[in-house]
Motif scaffolding. Structure first.
Motif, short mmCIF file in Angstrom:
data_model
loop_
_atom_site.label_atom_id
_atom_site.label_comp_id
_atom_site.label_asym_id
_atom_site.label_seq_id
_atom_site.Cartn_x
_atom_site.Cartn_y
_atom_site.Cartn_z
N UNK A 1 0.84 -1.20 0.00
CA UNK A 1 0.00 0.00 0.00
C UNK A 1 0.87 1.25 0.00
N UNK A 2 0.31 2.39 -0.35
CA UNK A 2 1.04 3.66 -0.49
C UNK A 2 2.03 3.58 -1.65
N UNK A 3 1.82 2.68 -2.57
CA UNK A 3 2.63 2.64 -3.79
C UNK A 3 4.08 2.31 -3.61
N UNK A 4 4.41 1.41 -2.73
CA UNK A 4 5.80 1.00 -2.56
C UNK A 4 6.03 -0.34 -3.23
N UNK A 5 7.16 -0.46 -3.92
CA UNK A 5 7.52 -1.74 -4.54
C UNK A 5 8.88 -2.16 -3.98
N UNK A 6 8.99 -3.44 -3.67
CA UNK A 6 10.27 -3.98 -3.24
C UNK A 6 10.88 -4.70 -4.43
N UNK A 7 12.09 -4.27 -4.83
CA UNK A 7 12.70 -4.84 -6.03
C UNK A 7 14.09 -5.36 -5.70
N UNK A 8 14.38 -6.59 -6.15
CA UNK A 8 15.72 -7.13 -5.98
C UNK A 8 16.43 -7.01 -7.32
#
Lengths: 491, 93
Positions: free
Chosen positions: A91-98
């Motif tokens: 939520x709140x537009x966060x992306x976790x990227x490796x």
């Protein structure tokens, strides 16, 4: 390095590129993340070692466009993160990227476009896990991306429309094709003519492939199904037999093909794992390839700020992917006030008509390569169903009769779907199996729930993540949201 | 061993990868799984449950069958890794 973007696009296939192009031209700050080392997705693959000059003329107009976009966009402000996988959307537009160096970062945006594409489906048979048995897509990728033949004399089988394309490509590349064993009958394919004269180019393309194979003396057999792959440690021979109109193997018609390479495929399924993790609602339709992300007429999903485009919203090929990428971009531009309503309306109207046609074509393709429910009855108990965990069909049948008639139930009872691929390979197979044995409606069979990390990640990579979003929101979207009634607004 | 490399496609720079201690030629731009196939390695790992050999299956990073050890890091998908000069690969053939 910037971590905040106007739009983040997951997937650099035709849908992702079409969107990135339009958004960038209106000066939006765009990030495109793709887990492949190359840009362009599955369709736009070229051998980087060959040099630009060799590429030659690509007859497929969409592939040409895709190649051009992939090249041109790299010189524009759009940022590309290749070899990088999105582990989760929060939520709140966060992306976790490796990224490809296994560093995990958080990116932020108000708008996400999920263009996660497709993967192949299979009908299992004894010995399908032997080295030497690979998917039709894998065979194509070996040639397109690395310039290497899948084998010296490749046998091709299944029901995928890709089979004939693969055969032709192998011949063009100087390889040999043992035979093409098509599980479906010619009569099913001729039904495409019902779609009217607009499909003529595609029909001609199909006929062209057949002529090509005939000229090269490649046997093409209809109504033949792979029964078993044999070999001590690697593939040595394939047994195939004739099937009747319901896909049942006709005993006594078995034939042995001596080969060390077998390419198989039975159609395609949408990649819904990341959309599910993000909380997007999905729906089921056999004529769209299975579970797909439900979207409205502007490609918006059930989660505000998240769009889904391309094969993820239903398998129909590159034409639909390109159009949907454009449609999502247009809606985003309109919502952000970058284009006026009349422009938005006019450009969208032009796309909708073509979209309808592409979806119809996709429906036909998905139904043409569908395996009937009866076909599963012929597969012996000892056949592996879950390749990752080595669960057999016998185990699954036993648990279905014990009352486990959902994907989740089978997962708990057998471990199917708990391995590295997290049910991407066995999921569609199990769905069909449960459907044929227990007759449950799709929403009761369900789909595999999806939690972050959506792709396998090493423990070491997780050390020291600085992400407020990921550490604040655990178990977001625990259960898949499945729509019982879904009417696509555009068809 | 017959060559699976498509003759009509020009290759880029040759690179050396070391597979199970043996030097092996590959070419820039090739993906590791393709280079291994061309070098004759079809079985890449053994399934933990049954010890059966596994190799390339989906070719696009979905099935996790083509796992090899790359520069000491285990369980890497060969089909998602471009070759690099000096790469050390352990294949459980």
């Amino acid at each position: 390095m910037h971590k905040r973007y106007d739009v983040v696009i997951v997937g650099s296939g035709l849908a992702g590129l079409a969107a990135a192009d339009l958004l960038d031209r209106h000066n939006l700050k765009v990030l495109v993340v793709d887990d492949n080392a190359h840009t362009g997705g599955q369709l736009v693959r070229t051998f980087p070692g060959a040099g630009v000059a060799h590429r030659g003329f690509e007859p497929d107009r969409l592939k040409r466009r895709g190649r051009w976009l992939a090249a041109v966009l790299r010189n524009r402000p759009v940022r590309f993160l290749n070899g990088s996988q999105v582990l989760g959307l929060y939520p709140e537009g966060a992306l976790l990227v490796e990224d490809r160096r296994r560093r995990i970062s958080e990116y932020r945006t108000q708008t996400v476009i999920l263009a996660t594409g497709t993967r192949e489906k299979y009908l299992p048979f004894e010995g399908w896990t032997l080295p030497g048995v690979l998917s039709t897509g894998a065979a194509q990728i070996l040639m397109k991306s690395s310039g290497i033949l899948p084998g010296i004399n490749t046998l091709i089988g299944g029901s995928s429309p890709l089979m004939f394309v693969l055969a032709a490509e192998i011949l063009t590349n100087g390889g040999r094709v043992h035979a093409v064993l098509d599980q479906s009958k010619a009569s099913r394919k001729l039904q495409i003519l019902k779609m009217g004269p607009s499909v003529l180019p595609k029909v001609l393309e199909g006929v062209f492939y057949l002529i090509r194979l005939a000229a090269a003396r490649v046997p093409v057999r209809q109504g033949i199904r792979i029964v078993a792959a044999r070999g001590r440690r690697e593939l040595e021979a394939v047994i195939a037999a004739r099937v009747d109109s319901s896909g049942h193997i006709i005993p006594g018609t078995e034939q042995t093909y001596s080969t060390d390479t077998l390419a198989v495929g039975h159609g395609f399924a949408p990649n819904i794992e990341l959309p599910l993790q993000a909380g997007c609602a999905v729906a089921y339709a056999a004529d769209r390839g299975g579970w797909f992300v439900a979207v409205d007429s502007s490609m918006a999903t059930s989660v505000p700020g998240i769009y889904a485009v391309g094969e993820a919203t239903g398998i129909a090929g590159a034409g639909k992917s390109f159009i949907e990428g454009r449609m999502a971009a247009l809606n985003i531009l309109f919502e952000k006030g970058r284009i006026a309503r009349p422009v938005y309306a006019e450009r969208t109207r032009a796309l909708i008509c073509r979209h309808r046609h592409e979806v119809r074509y996709g429906r036909f393709l998905n139904m043409a390569c569908r395996t009937s429910a009866d076909a599963y009855a012929d597969i012996p108990d000892k056949t592996t169903i879950c390749r990752c965990e080595e669960i057999t069909l016998g185990d699954v049948r036993r648990q279905i009769s014990n009352g486990f008639t959902s994907l989740k139930g089978i997962k708990m009872a057998t471990r199917c779907g708990m391995g590295r691929c997290q049910g991407r390979t066995c999921g569609p197979i199990l769905f069909d199996l449960i459907s044929s044995l227990a007759g449950q409606p799709p929403t009761e069979i369900g789909c595999n729930s999806s939690r972050a990390p959506v792709k396998t990640v090493a423990l070491g990579s997780l050390e020291g993540i600085e992400s407020k979003a990921a550490t604040t929101h655990s178990g977001w979207a625990n259960a898949p949201k499945m729509e019982e009634r879904y009417e696509h607004p555009l068809t | 061993m017959t060559d699976l490399r498509i003759a009509s496609i020009p290759r880029g720079k040759a690179v050396t990868i070391i597979v199970n201690g043996l030097a092996c030629t590959a070419f820039e731009g090739e993906t590791l799984h393709a280079a291994l196939l061309a070098a004759g390695y079809r079985g890449l790992r053994k399934s933990p449950q049954t010890g059966q050999s596994r190799g390339i299956f989906c070719g696009m990073g979905v099935c996790y069958d083509c796992l090899v050890t790359i520069d000491g890091v285990p369980n890497q998908r060969a089909c998602m890794t471009p070759v690099e000069n000096g790469m050390e690969i352990q294949v459980d053939a």
